[in-house]
Design a protein around this motif. Structure first.
Motif, PDB file in Angstrom:
ATOM      1  N   LYS A 129       0.740  -1.280  -0.065  1.00  0.00           N
ATOM      2  CA  LYS A 129       0.197  -0.176   0.014  1.00  0.00           C
ATOM      3  C   LYS A 129       0.697   1.317  -0.284  1.00  0.00           C
ATOM      4  CE  LYS A 129      -3.615  -2.222   2.790  1.00  0.00           C
ATOM      5  NZ  LYS A 129      -4.534  -2.086   3.998  1.00  0.00           N
ATOM      6  N   GLU A 130       2.233   1.359  -0.306  1.00  0.00           N
ATOM      7  CA  GLU A 130       3.056   2.238  -0.181  1.00  0.00           C
ATOM      8  C   GLU A 130       3.399   2.727   1.300  1.00  0.00           C
ATOM      9  OE1 GLU A 130       4.073   6.605  -2.274  1.00  0.00           O
ATOM     10  OE2 GLU A 130       2.066   5.672  -2.681  1.00  0.00           O
ATOM     11  N   ARG A 131       2.457   3.144   1.934  1.00  0.00           N
ATOM     12  CA  ARG A 131       2.577   3.525   3.195  1.00  0.00           C
ATOM     13  C   ARG A 131       2.525   2.596   4.271  1.00  0.00           C
ATOM     14  NH1 ARG A 131       3.755   8.869   2.684  1.00  0.00           N
ATOM     15  NH2 ARG A 131       2.762   9.712   0.630  1.00  0.00           N
ATOM     16  N   SER A 132       2.104   1.392   3.767  1.00  0.00           N
ATOM     17  CA  SER A 132       2.001   0.213   4.775  1.00  0.00           C
ATOM     18  C   SER A 132       2.160  -1.093   3.711  1.00  0.00           C
ATOM     19  CB  SER A 132       0.639   0.237   5.477  1.00  0.00           C
ATOM     20  OG  SER A 132      -0.330   0.002   4.671  1.00  0.00           O
ATOM     21  N   VAL A 133       2.300  -2.183   4.320  1.00  0.00           N
ATOM     22  CA  VAL A 133       2.122  -3.386   3.701  1.00  0.00           C
ATOM     23  C   VAL A 133       1.735  -4.204   4.438  1.00  0.00           C
ATOM     24  CG1 VAL A 133       4.522  -4.046   4.415  1.00  0.00           C
ATOM     25  CG2 VAL A 133       3.803  -4.927   2.440  1.00  0.00           C
ATOM     26  N   ALA A 134       0.848  -5.258   3.790  1.00  0.00           N
ATOM     27  CA  ALA A 134      -0.168  -6.281   4.465  1.00  0.00           C
ATOM     28  C   ALA A 134      -0.243  -7.581   3.922  1.00  0.00           C
ATOM     29  CB  ALA A 134      -1.528  -5.885   4.159  1.00  0.00           C
ATOM     30  N   VAL A 135      -0.137  -8.666   4.742  1.00  0.00           N
ATOM     31  CA  VAL A 135      -0.079  -9.988   4.273  1.00  0.00           C
ATOM     32  C   VAL A 135      -1.434 -10.887   4.589  1.00  0.00           C
ATOM     33  CG1 VAL A 135       0.981 -10.767   6.632  1.00  0.00           C
ATOM     34  CG2 VAL A 135       0.978 -12.182   4.478  1.00  0.00           C
ATOM     35  N   HIS A 136      -2.055 -11.310   3.494  1.00  0.00           N
ATOM     36  CA  HIS A 136      -3.333 -11.863   3.455  1.00  0.00           C
ATOM     37  C   HIS A 136      -3.240 -13.198   3.463  1.00  0.00           C
ATOM     38  CE1 HIS A 136      -5.445  -7.818   2.698  1.00  0.00           C
ATOM     39  NE2 HIS A 136      -4.370  -7.573   2.190  1.00  0.00           N
ATOM     40  N   THR A 137      -4.216 -14.065   4.198  1.00  0.00           N
ATOM     41  CA  THR A 137      -4.144 -15.381   4.125  1.00  0.00           C
ATOM     42  C   THR A 137      -5.490 -16.126   3.680  1.00  0.00           C
ATOM     43  OG1 THR A 137      -4.743 -15.710   6.468  1.00  0.00           O
ATOM     44  CG2 THR A 137      -2.538 -15.485   6.154  1.00  0.00           C
ATOM     45  N   ARG A 138      -6.417 -15.305   3.232  1.00  0.00           N
ATOM     46  CA  ARG A 138      -7.716 -15.500   2.883  1.00  0.00           C
ATOM     47  C   ARG A 138      -7.748 -16.567   1.868  1.00  0.00           C
ATOM     48  NH1 ARG A 138     -12.377 -13.665   4.290  1.00  0.00           N
ATOM     49  NH2 ARG A 138     -11.717 -11.855   5.291  1.00  0.00           N
ATOM     50  N   GLN A 139      -6.778 -16.736   0.923  1.00  0.00           N
ATOM     51  CA  GLN A 139      -6.762 -17.681  -0.189  1.00  0.00           C
ATOM     52  C   GLN A 139      -5.940 -18.856   0.102  1.00  0.00           C
ATOM     53  OE1 GLN A 139      -6.679 -16.006  -4.144  1.00  0.00           O
ATOM     54  NE2 GLN A 139      -6.921 -14.107  -3.462  1.00  0.00           N
ATOM     55  N   ALA A 140      -5.356 -19.074   1.349  1.00  0.00           N
ATOM     56  CA  ALA A 140      -4.614 -20.189   1.652  1.00  0.00           C
ATOM     57  C   ALA A 140      -5.357 -21.457   1.884  1.00  0.00           C
ATOM     58  CB  ALA A 140      -3.757 -19.876   2.782  1.00  0.00           C
ATOM     59  N   ALA A 141      -4.809 -22.529   1.902  1.00  0.00           N
ATOM     60  CA  ALA A 141      -5.722 -23.599   2.001  1.00  0.00           C
ATOM     61  C   ALA A 141      -6.387 -23.825   3.327  1.00  0.00           C
ATOM     62  CB  ALA A 141      -5.045 -24.833   1.729  1.00  0.00           C
ATOM     63  N   ASP A 142      -5.779 -23.334   4.392  1.00  0.00           N
ATOM     64  CA  ASP A 142      -6.202 -23.369   5.711  1.00  0.00           C
ATOM     65  C   ASP A 142      -5.579 -21.811   6.295  1.00  0.00           C
ATOM     66  OD1 ASP A 142      -6.900 -23.518   8.436  1.00  0.00           O
ATOM     67  OD2 ASP A 142      -6.340 -25.494   8.650  1.00  0.00           O
ATOM     68  N   PRO A 143      -6.590 -20.788   6.033  1.00  0.00           N
ATOM     69  CA  PRO A 143      -6.563 -19.652   6.157  1.00  0.00           C
ATOM     70  C   PRO A 143      -6.042 -19.112   7.719  1.00  0.00           C
ATOM     71  CG  PRO A 143      -8.354 -19.487   4.781  1.00  0.00           C
ATOM     72  CD  PRO A 143      -8.115 -21.100   5.294  1.00  0.00           C
ATOM     73  N   TRP A 144      -6.617 -19.674   8.656  1.00  0.00           N
ATOM     74  CA  TRP A 144      -6.654 -19.176   9.924  1.00  0.00           C
ATOM     75  C   TRP A 144      -5.279 -19.950  10.504  1.00  0.00           C
ATOM     76  CZ3 TRP A 144      -9.248 -15.143  11.806  1.00  0.00           C
ATOM     77  CH2 TRP A 144     -10.290 -15.169  11.559  1.00  0.00           C
TER      78      TRP A 144
END
Length: 261
Positions: A129-144
């Motif tokens: 996001k330029e001023r921040s950066v995020a890691v998303h797990t929603r599309q992982a096989a086991d997101p949680w």
């Protein structure tokens, strides 16, 4: 509906010129989607905000996204009087003009570190996001499970880069310290000399804004855009972005009815 909720809504309708209505973007105005770049405002949302913006004192979106992205994804450039506070308040978009501080120097290190952590993890997305950066797990096989596995190393990475971690729905975001949605909303309420306030959000990052509503001493309403992923204490719980849209439309209806009456 709690008694203070009724009083807060009554105050907004009775004195719309003194009202500040604040909104998150993702999960509040836009449905949560697997790919953050695919998020768009719920149908009818831009029209509802345009109508509301012409009726109340101040309409503000407080989001973790870059302000310009929220404006684009929400088709919000023409909403009258709208202010967008992006990156939890680091950026400010108003009347087509953007104001923002320099990018935090630790973000380059954080981006590189997140890419290493995510390497080999299927379905894990890094959002820059330029001023921040995020890691998303929603599309992982086991997101949680994947999110929990990343939580400690991401926290270590953030500390080393001089950043803070903002957890959310299947996401960990690294951003500069010292700013959150509560700080941003509280400052905006003071700037606008607000006489009432409503804030709607859907995630853990919105809790400081809810706290700012309660700490303001103003007639106020906190609105949770409900989802099955988390539970948040708020004055009102509505059914996701369509429920937020319905609430905003009902407020506009009431203001117009009061004006006609």
């Amino acid at each position: 509906m709690r008694a203070n909720t009724t009083e807060g809504l009554k105050a907004i309708v009775a004195d719309p010129a003194g009202a500040v209505i604040g909104l998150d973007f993702d999960g509040t105005l836009s449905p949560i989607v697997a790919d953050p770049a695919a998020a768009r405002i719920v149908p009818g949302g831009a029209e509802a905000l345009t109508r509301l913006g012409g009726l109340i004192g101040s309409l503000v979106i407080v989001t973790g996204r870059p302000a310009a992205v929220a404006v684009e994804y929400g088709s919000l450039a023409a909403v009258p009087g709208l202010v967008v506070l992006g990156h939890y308040g680091l950026e400010r978009w108003e009347a087509g003009e953007m104001a923002a501080p320099p990018v935090h120097p630790g973000l380059a290190e954080a981006r590189a570190g997140l890419e290493l952590l995510a390497a080999g993890l299927d379905g894990v997305i890094i959002e820059d996001k330029e001023r921040s950066v995020a890691v998303h797990t929603r599309q992982a096989a086991d997101p949680w499970v994947t999110l929990e596995a990343l939580r400690e190393p991401v926290a270590t990475l953030a500390a080393g880069a001089g950043l803070t971690v903002e957890p959310g729905k299947l996401v960990l975001e690294l951003r500069p310290p010292g700013i959150d949605k509560g700080v941003a909303l509280g400052a905006f309420l003071r700037e606008r000399a607000a006489r009432s306030v409503l804030f709607a959000g859907d995630d853990l990052g919105d809790l400081p804004a809810f706290a700012a509503v309660r700490a303001s001493g103003l007639p106020g309403v906190t609105v949770f855009s409900g989802s099955p992923e988390i539970e948040v204490e708020a004055d009102l719980v509505v059914d996701g972005p369509p429920g937020v849209l319905e609430l905003l439309s009902s407020i506009a209806d009431a203001i117009e009815g009061e004006t006609r009456g």
